[in-house]
Every structure is written in structure tokens, then in C-alpha cells.
Design a protein around this motif. Structure first.
Motif: not given
Length: 275
Positions: A139-166
Motif C-alpha cells: 500500500r506504500l506504492r498506492s500512488a504508482e500508476p501500476w498499483f491497481p492492477e498489481a495490488f489486485a493480483a497480489l490480493e488474488a494470490i493471497a486469497g488463493g484465487t490467482g497466480s499472476d506473479w508477473a
């Protein structure tokens, strides 16, 4: 490129950069050590000796894939020290290489001088990194333009519903630009057997390693990147607390590869420690 023989007969290569007192540098990955580059200019201060871990770079692929296990590669480092004729050596290790370096220091403390662990993996000492720790850091990177997509992928990985490590790769870098993309591509492991067996059952003995580090009296540097999701500063600080003579440095604005994000700042911290 010079080579030496591992205890099991596997032919292993190593690289030499710079001049002066030797510094044995263990790469992470397991990946081709070319991704380390010149570690921010460190060869101007020390002679870097960088092994190509078995099955990576120009080192041979072993007959026994179980020999990729982290603890078993400790013997390769000891074989290299003997090959070089060094009674004692300083060690630097990055990421997963810290698992090899700390277990080497635990088994062969008499051969270790200074120990520098750069954005180290904490698996060897049994420190688990929680999803919440990574989430707070991200969340420290929330101002970065790439943050929304990257954070959504991180949440999906943490929740066991995603695997988009890239998609979460920007969180490993202090800045996400073309240079960072090129560097991450170079750091990507290519030997899947080496990766699969590195942390296999028996690779780590956290209790024994913690006990050995608690008795370690040599100077130890643990350097974390402020934004590094792989080795969060909080987790690296927990690692440092296990070592009596540890120095913890958190490099501002850096990710998992601090010598890429800010070479001058990285060099100032490491060269001073290794002087």
C-alpha cells in the motif's frame, strides 16, 4: 571462466570481478549470477568471486537433482573456498543465496569473516512472511500508476484465487521502468529443477541455524529495501534480531535489487561494512 569440482564431482564455474581482498558472493534464484551485475560498483573495493550455482550459468547440471537442495549446496561453497586456498573469507549473499550463506556460517564459522545478507530470504531461520505484512508494504506504492492492477493480483494470490506473479513484479523494484523490466528478465531462473528442489524437505533446519547465529560473533549486515515485498524490512529486522553483532540497514526507495535502484547508496552501505 575458471571452474572447480564439487564434492560429488559436478563441475562448477565461478566468475571473478575486480581486485583486492576476496569477497565470495552467492547469488539468489537459483539464477544465472549475471543478474548481480557489478553490485553497484563493489569490484572497485573488493575482488568479487561469484559462483554459478549448480545447474545455472556455466556450471554443469548434476546427475542427482536432489543435490540442488539449499543445505547440500553449502558443500559447494566450502569446496570453492578450499579451491581458492582461502583460510577465511567474507561472504555476501542475495535473496535465496542467504539460505546457503547462513547455513555455511552455521557449519563453518571458523571460515567466515564478515557476512552481508542483501534482501535475504528468511526461510533458513524460520521467519514466515504473512500476506498482511506484504499487503501493508504494498500500500506504500498506492500512488504508482501500476498499483491497481498489481495490488489486485497480489490480493488474488493471497486469497488463493490467482497466480499472476508477473503482475506483482513492480512491487520488487524501487522504480518500475524499462531498466527494471530488463533486469527482472535477466534475474529470472531458467532451471526449473534447481528451483523445484532448492527448498525441498530437509533444505532448512531453522532451529539449528538460529542457535548457530545466536552464537555467531562476527559482524553481519542485513540490508533490506524499503519497498521489497519479497524480503520486507519488518521480516529482515526479525532476522537481524537473531544475530548478536548484526547491523540492519533499510535502503530508502529500494526494492529487492537495491544495487539497481540506487547504486551509490547501496555501495556506500556495503563498502563501508566490508572495509
Amino acid at each position: 571462466m575458471p571452474t572447480f569440482s564439487a564434492p560429488d564431482g559436478t563441475r562448477l564455474a565461478y566468475r571473478v570481478h575486480g581486485a583486492g581482498d576476496p569477497l565470495l558472493c552467492i547469488p539468489g534464484g537459483p539464477a544465472d549470477p549475471a543478474y548481480l551485475g557489478d553490485l553497484g560498483g563493489l569490484p572497485a573495493h573488493r575482488r568479487l568471486i561469484v559462483p554459478d550455482l549448480r545447474g545455472t550459468g556455466r556450471s554443469a547440471i548434476p546427475e542427482d537433482v536432489s543435490s540442488y537442495r539449499c543445505d547440500r549446496q553449502v558443500d559447494d561453497i566450502e569446496a570453492l573456498r578450499r579451491h581458492l586456498g582461502l583460510p577465511r573469507t567474507d561472504l555476501l549473499a542475495h535473496c535465496a543465496g542467504a539460505g546457503i550463506a547462513t547455513q555455511y556460517a552455521a557449519r563453518f564459522p571458523e571460515h567466515v569473516g564478515r557476512l552481508a545478507l542483501i534482501t535475504p530470504s528468511t526461510r533458513a531461520v524460520g521467519i514466515e512472511i504473512t500476506a498482511e505484512t506484504r499487503r501493508e508494504l504494498a500500500r506504500l506504492r498506492s500512488a504508482e500508476p501500476w498499483f491497481p492492477e498489481a495490488f489486485a493480483a497480489l490480493e488474488a494470490i493471497a486469497g488463493g484465487t490467482g497466480s499472476d506473479w508477473a503482475a506483482v513484479r513492480p512491487f520488487l523494484c524501487g522504480r518500475w521502468d524499462a531498466a527494471a523490466r530488463r533486469h527482472l528478465a535477466a534475474a529470472e531462473p531458467t532451471n526449473r529443477d534447481a528451483v523445484a528442489h532448492f527448498a525441498a524437505d530437509g533444505a532448512f533446519d531453522p532451529g539449528a541455524t538460529r542457535a548457530a547465529l545466536a552464537a555467531h560473533r562476527g559482524p553481519v549486515l542485513l540490508l533490506a529495501g524499503q519497498f521489497d515485498l519479497n524480503s520486507p524490512p519488518r521480516s529482515v529486522a526479525g532476522f537481524a534480531a537473531l544475530v548478536p553483532a548484526a547491523t540492519l540497514v533499510v535502503q530508502p526507495g529500494a526494492g529487492h535489487y537495491p544495487w539497481v535502484d540506487d547504486p551509490a547508496r547501496f555501495l556506500a552501505a556495503t563498502a563501508a561494512f566490508l572495509a
